[in-house]
Design a protein around this motif. Structure first.
Motif, PDB file in Angstrom:
ATOM      1  N   ILE A 109       0.838  -1.211   0.000  1.00 33.93           N
ATOM      2  CA  ILE A 109       0.000   0.000   0.000  1.00 33.93           C
ATOM      3  C   ILE A 109       0.867   1.252   0.000  1.00 33.93           C
ATOM      4  O   ILE A 109       0.625   2.199  -0.752  1.00 33.93           O
ATOM      5  CB  ILE A 109      -0.946  -0.003   1.219  1.00 33.93           C
ATOM      6  N   ASP A 110       1.892   1.238   0.839  1.00 32.99           N
ATOM      7  CA  ASP A 110       2.795   2.393   0.927  1.00 32.99           C
ATOM      8  C   ASP A 110       3.537   2.618  -0.386  1.00 32.99           C
ATOM      9  O   ASP A 110       3.699   3.766  -0.832  1.00 32.99           O
ATOM     10  CB  ASP A 110       3.802   2.193   2.065  1.00 32.99           C
ATOM     11  N   LEU A 111       3.987   1.539  -1.013  1.00 36.13           N
ATOM     12  CA  LEU A 111       4.717   1.654  -2.276  1.00 36.13           C
ATOM     13  C   LEU A 111       3.811   2.192  -3.384  1.00 36.13           C
ATOM     14  O   LEU A 111       4.222   3.043  -4.173  1.00 36.13           O
ATOM     15  CB  LEU A 111       5.296   0.291  -2.679  1.00 36.13           C
ATOM     16  N   GLN A 117       2.165   9.522  -5.669  1.00 32.53           N
ATOM     17  CA  GLN A 117       2.757  10.816  -5.318  1.00 32.53           C
ATOM     18  C   GLN A 117       3.713  11.287  -6.416  1.00 32.53           C
ATOM     19  O   GLN A 117       3.760  12.487  -6.738  1.00 32.53           O
ATOM     20  CB  GLN A 117       3.500  10.705  -3.989  1.00 32.53           C
ATOM     21  N   GLN A 118       4.471  10.346  -6.983  1.00 30.16           N
ATOM     22  CA  GLN A 118       5.386  10.712  -8.057  1.00 30.16           C
ATOM     23  C   GLN A 118       4.612  11.202  -9.284  1.00 30.16           C
ATOM     24  O   GLN A 118       5.004  12.178  -9.916  1.00 30.16           O
ATOM     25  CB  GLN A 118       6.271   9.515  -8.425  1.00 30.16           C
ATOM     26  N   ARG A 133      13.352  12.512  -3.954  1.00 26.85           N
ATOM     27  CA  ARG A 133      13.127  12.181  -2.545  1.00 26.85           C
ATOM     28  C   ARG A 133      12.063  11.089  -2.404  1.00 26.85           C
ATOM     29  O   ARG A 133      12.196  10.181  -1.588  1.00 26.85           O
ATOM     30  CB  ARG A 133      12.718  13.442  -1.753  1.00 26.85           C
ATOM     31  N   ILE A 134      11.009  11.185  -3.202  1.00 25.05           N
ATOM     32  CA  ILE A 134       9.989  10.136  -3.172  1.00 25.05           C
ATOM     33  C   ILE A 134      10.576   8.829  -3.699  1.00 25.05           C
ATOM     34  O   ILE A 134      10.290   7.749  -3.176  1.00 25.05           O
ATOM     35  CB  ILE A 134       8.751  10.544  -3.996  1.00 25.05           C
ATOM     36  N   ASP A 135      11.404   8.935  -4.740  1.00 24.02           N
ATOM     37  CA  ASP A 135      12.058   7.752  -5.299  1.00 24.02           C
ATOM     38  C   ASP A 135      12.917   7.062  -4.233  1.00 24.02           C
ATOM     39  O   ASP A 135      12.910   5.831  -4.112  1.00 24.02           O
ATOM     40  CB  ASP A 135      12.930   8.165  -6.493  1.00 24.02           C
ATOM     41  N   ILE A 180       8.364   5.936 -13.232  1.00 31.91           N
ATOM     42  CA  ILE A 180       7.066   5.492 -12.724  1.00 31.91           C
ATOM     43  C   ILE A 180       6.647   4.195 -13.405  1.00 31.91           C
ATOM     44  O   ILE A 180       6.163   3.261 -12.761  1.00 31.91           O
ATOM     45  CB  ILE A 180       6.002   6.585 -12.946  1.00 31.91           C
ATOM     46  N   GLY A 181       6.839   4.112 -14.722  1.00 30.47           N
ATOM     47  CA  GLY A 181       6.515   2.881 -15.446  1.00 30.47           C
ATOM     48  C   GLY A 181       7.322   1.707 -14.938  1.00 30.47           C
ATOM     49  O   GLY A 181       6.796   0.582 -14.793  1.00 30.47           O
TER      50      GLY A 181
END
Length: 224
Positions: A109-111, A117-118, A133-135, A180-181
């Protein structure tokens, strides 16, 4: 002797905290004398702390000038991605093995949330630093699932080496969307418990990032 060691440890922890929290600027030479004055200690324990941080490749020392954040070299990048690949592959295997657990489901769920978010970031301000930072949090989340403090500590130190290179890599047109992909592909293989595809996707994802970073340091002007 004990007092000197305590002061050295204080200086080491102080400087390392500044580095890990991005409070020192890249390309700026910092005076050891000024830092010693800020801490209220003599130059000797600070010098020892600086030498230790130089050995750990957090900083580069310029005699008679001071020190600056370590400039990444090809060997640093290759070493970092080799370590990352080994740790993340191991942690993903553990995540797959425990996929039905409540802890693993929360991790998924967090991932997924971080991928959203990205995407939201791309659709709004497109900040490469915020995206990086999100990465970082996405990949760290995989490692944190294992709850192995020693491994997580090692991972964080290596991940920090590459952070600012990644910030630059995400300024390349299309790279954020590609990332993202790649993250979505890793998630799909993870949820399907496809070990072989998962390892292959992670390896390709990190290899692309590694190659971009290797190109970036070749383009970057060398410090005199």
């Amino acid at each position: 002797m004990k007092s000197t060691q305590l002061l050295q440890s204080k200086a080491y922890d102080y400087l390392k905290d500044l580095i890990l929290n991005d409070k020192l600027e890249h390309g700026v030479i910092y005076s050891q004398k000024k830092v010693a004055e800020e801490l209220g200690i003599s130059k000797t324990p600070l010098r020892d702390a600086v030498l230790r941080l130089e050995q750990e490749r957090y900083i580069d020392v310029y005699p008679s000038k001071g020190f600056m954040i370590h400039e990444m070299m090809e060997d640093d990048i290759r070493e970092t991605y080799q370590i990352r690949n080994a740790i993340e592959t191991f942690c993903l295997k553990q995540l797959v093995a425990d996929l039905d657990s409540a802890e693993a489901q929360k991790c998924l769920i967090d991932l997924r949330m971080m991928i959203k978010q990205q995407q939201n970031l791309i659709d709004t301000n497109g900040s490469s630093e915020e995206f990086a930072r999100i990465d970082y949090e996405f990949h760290k989340g995989i490692v944190e699932f294992l709850e192995n403090d020693a491994m997580l500590h090692l991972y964080k130190e290596y991940m920090h080496r590459i952070f600012w290179q990644n910030v630059l890599s995400f300024t390349r047109e299309g790279r954020m969307q590609e990332t993202i992909g790649e993250h979505k592909g890793i998630m799909a293989a993870l949820e399907q418990q496809n070990h072989i595809e998962l390892e292959d996707l992670l390896n390709r994802h990190l290899s692309v990032a590694e190659n971009i970073n290797l190109e970036l340091i070749k383009e970057k002007p060398k410090m005199l």
